[in-house]
Scaffold this motif. Structure first.
Motif, short mmCIF file in Angstrom:
data_model
loop_
_atom_site.label_atom_id
_atom_site.label_comp_id
_atom_site.label_asym_id
_atom_site.label_seq_id
_atom_site.Cartn_x
_atom_site.Cartn_y
_atom_site.Cartn_z
N PHE A 44 -9.26 -32.60 -17.56
CA PHE A 44 -9.87 -32.20 -16.29
C PHE A 44 -9.53 -30.75 -15.95
CE2 PHE A 44 -10.52 -31.89 -11.72
CZ PHE A 44 -11.81 -32.42 -11.62
N LEU A 45 -8.32 -30.33 -16.27
CA LEU A 45 -7.94 -28.94 -15.99
C LEU A 45 -8.77 -27.96 -16.81
CD1 LEU A 45 -4.06 -29.21 -15.70
CD2 LEU A 45 -5.70 -28.80 -13.85
N ALA A 46 -9.32 -28.44 -17.90
CA ALA A 46 -10.22 -27.58 -18.68
C ALA A 46 -11.53 -27.34 -17.94
CB ALA A 46 -10.52 -28.23 -20.03
N LEU A 47 -11.86 -28.25 -17.01
CA LEU A 47 -13.06 -28.08 -16.19
C LEU A 47 -12.75 -27.30 -14.91
CD1 LEU A 47 -14.46 -31.74 -16.38
CD2 LEU A 47 -15.24 -29.75 -17.70
N HIS A 48 -11.63 -27.63 -14.29
CA HIS A 48 -11.22 -26.98 -13.03
C HIS A 48 -9.74 -26.65 -13.13
CE1 HIS A 48 -10.63 -25.91 -8.94
NE2 HIS A 48 -11.69 -26.53 -8.45
N PRO A 49 -9.39 -25.38 -13.32
CA PRO A 49 -7.99 -25.01 -13.55
C PRO A 49 -7.05 -25.33 -12.39
CG PRO A 49 -9.36 -23.06 -13.17
CD PRO A 49 -10.29 -24.22 -13.35
N PHE A 50 -7.60 -25.59 -11.20
CA PHE A 50 -6.77 -25.95 -10.06
C PHE A 50 -6.68 -27.46 -9.87
CE2 PHE A 50 -8.07 -21.59 -9.16
CZ PHE A 50 -6.87 -21.00 -8.81
N GLY A 51 -7.37 -28.20 -10.72
CA GLY A 51 -7.29 -29.65 -10.65
C GLY A 51 -7.86 -30.25 -9.39
N GLN A 52 -9.02 -29.74 -8.96
CA GLN A 52 -9.64 -30.22 -7.72
C GLN A 52 -11.06 -30.69 -7.99
OE1 GLN A 52 -9.33 -26.68 -5.30
NE2 GLN A 52 -7.12 -26.85 -5.06
N ILE A 53 -11.62 -31.35 -7.01
CA ILE A 53 -13.02 -31.76 -7.09
C ILE A 53 -13.75 -31.16 -5.90
CG2 ILE A 53 -12.69 -33.90 -8.38
CD1 ILE A 53 -12.68 -35.38 -5.66
N PRO A 54 -15.08 -30.98 -6.03
CA PRO A 54 -15.98 -31.42 -7.10
C PRO A 54 -16.12 -30.38 -8.22
CG PRO A 54 -17.25 -30.47 -5.32
CD PRO A 54 -15.81 -30.43 -4.86
N VAL A 55 -16.68 -30.87 -9.32
CA VAL A 55 -17.06 -30.02 -10.45
C VAL A 55 -18.41 -30.53 -10.93
CG1 VAL A 55 -16.49 -29.27 -12.80
CG2 VAL A 55 -14.65 -29.72 -11.16
N ILE A 56 -19.27 -29.61 -11.38
CA ILE A 56 -20.51 -30.05 -12.03
C ILE A 56 -20.56 -29.53 -13.46
CG2 ILE A 56 -21.86 -30.25 -9.90
CD1 ILE A 56 -23.31 -27.61 -10.78
N ASP A 57 -21.22 -30.29 -14.28
CA ASP A 57 -21.53 -29.88 -15.66
C ASP A 57 -23.04 -29.94 -15.78
OD1 ASP A 57 -22.06 -29.66 -18.36
OD2 ASP A 57 -20.51 -31.07 -18.99
N ASP A 58 -23.67 -28.79 -15.77
CA ASP A 58 -25.12 -28.70 -15.85
C ASP A 58 -25.51 -28.25 -17.25
OD1 ASP A 58 -27.80 -28.65 -15.28
OD2 ASP A 58 -27.74 -26.81 -14.11
N ASP A 59 -25.61 -29.24 -18.15
CA ASP A 59 -25.96 -28.96 -19.54
C ASP A 59 -25.02 -27.95 -20.17
OD1 ASP A 59 -27.39 -29.32 -21.87
OD2 ASP A 59 -28.98 -27.91 -21.33
N GLY A 60 -23.73 -28.12 -19.90
CA GLY A 60 -22.72 -27.25 -20.49
C GLY A 60 -22.24 -26.13 -19.59
N PHE A 61 -22.96 -25.89 -18.50
CA PHE A 61 -22.52 -24.88 -17.54
C PHE A 61 -21.59 -25.56 -16.54
CE2 PHE A 61 -23.26 -22.72 -13.37
CZ PHE A 61 -22.57 -21.54 -13.68
N ILE A 62 -20.33 -25.17 -16.53
CA ILE A 62 -19.33 -25.78 -15.65
C ILE A 62 -19.16 -24.91 -14.41
CG2 ILE A 62 -16.97 -26.64 -15.48
CD1 ILE A 62 -18.71 -28.04 -17.60
N LEU A 63 -19.20 -25.57 -13.26
CA LEU A 63 -19.03 -24.85 -11.99
C LEU A 63 -18.21 -25.71 -11.04
CD1 LEU A 63 -19.92 -22.24 -10.43
CD2 LEU A 63 -21.82 -23.60 -9.51
N TYR A 64 -17.22 -25.09 -10.40
CA TYR A 64 -16.43 -25.81 -9.40
C TYR A 64 -16.45 -25.06 -8.07
CZ TYR A 64 -12.78 -22.61 -11.27
OH TYR A 64 -12.06 -21.52 -11.72
N GLU A 65 -15.88 -25.71 -7.05
CA GLU A 65 -15.89 -25.29 -5.65
C GLU A 65 -17.22 -25.70 -5.00
OE1 GLU A 65 -13.37 -24.17 -3.65
OE2 GLU A 65 -12.23 -24.67 -5.44
#
Length: 217
Positions: free
Chosen positions: A46-67
């Motif tokens: 999960f930290l690979a998706l969001h380095p602060f370990g928070q939600i939400p996160v989206i994965d839009d066909d490989g594009f990762i975005l958080y906050e």
């Protein structure tokens, strides 16, 4: 590839506001539940998706975005022609939305967050509430809503007569206060009350609060 939303099923905080935008835009998505209490958000995957370990996160066909607010802006731009038009295209109208959104983030949200910590989070963890902080939080929130009253006397929503992200962002934390019995509208003007009731009775929000966040695929 369908958009993935990493979040909790509870319609609150950043997860709730992203789910709300997805619903208003009628964007198909898959919910990937994140168990916040189990420490899953601090795992390496999960930290690979969001380095602060928070939600939400989206994965839009490989594009990762958080906050949450950033995600909402992204969705509003990408799906501009679908569902609710959260962001106007005309430059000055867009600037007014960003102005109102900045006010929410810098003034409204901090006051709400202070009250949520003192009146909800601390009691649940057995910590004493700081009465001074509660008074300060109520005073700060009341001052913001008094200014909102004058703004909303001129038009239906905070950035004009159309519902935008600037209004939607107010659903990040304030509904939690109301649900816990924290009254922040008594004594406020009719325009603020009317505006707030419009926000919390939007069908997409009512459904989210009743059913929680559910993927559509």
């Amino acid at each position: 590839m369908v958009l993935k939303l990493y979040a909790t099923p509870i319609a609150g905080g950043g997860s709730g506001i992203v789910a709300f935008v997805l619903a208003e835009k009628q964007i198909p998505f898959e919910l990937v539940p994140v168990d916040m209490s189990a420490g899953e958000r601090k795992g390496a995957d999960f930290l690979a998706l969001h380095p602060f370990g928070q939600i939400p996160v989206i994965d839009d066909d490989g594009f990762i975005l958080y906050e949450g607010r950033a995600i909402c802006r992204y969705l509003a731009e990408k799906y501009a022609d679908e569902g609710t038009p959260f962001l106007p295209r005309e430059l000055q109208a867009r600037a007014l939305v960003e102005q109102a959104a900045s006010v929410e983030y810098a003034n409204f949200y901090p006051a709400v967050a202070k009250l949520a910590v003192e009146l909800i989070a601390k009691p649940r963890t057995g910590q004493p509430t700081n009465p001074t902080a509660v008074v300060e939080g109520h005073a700060a929130l009341s001052a913001v809503l008094d200014v909102y009253e004058s703004i909303l006397a001129k038009h239906r929503f905070l950035a004009g007569d159309e519902f935008t992200l600037a209004d939607a962002f107010h659903l990040v934390a304030a509904p939690r206060l109301a649900a816990e019995g924290v009254d922040f509208l008594t004594g406020k003007g009719p325009n603020v009350t009317r505006w707030w009731n419009e926000l919390i009775t939007r069908p997409a929000w009512v459904k989210l609060k009743a059913e929680g966040v559910k993927g559509t695929v």
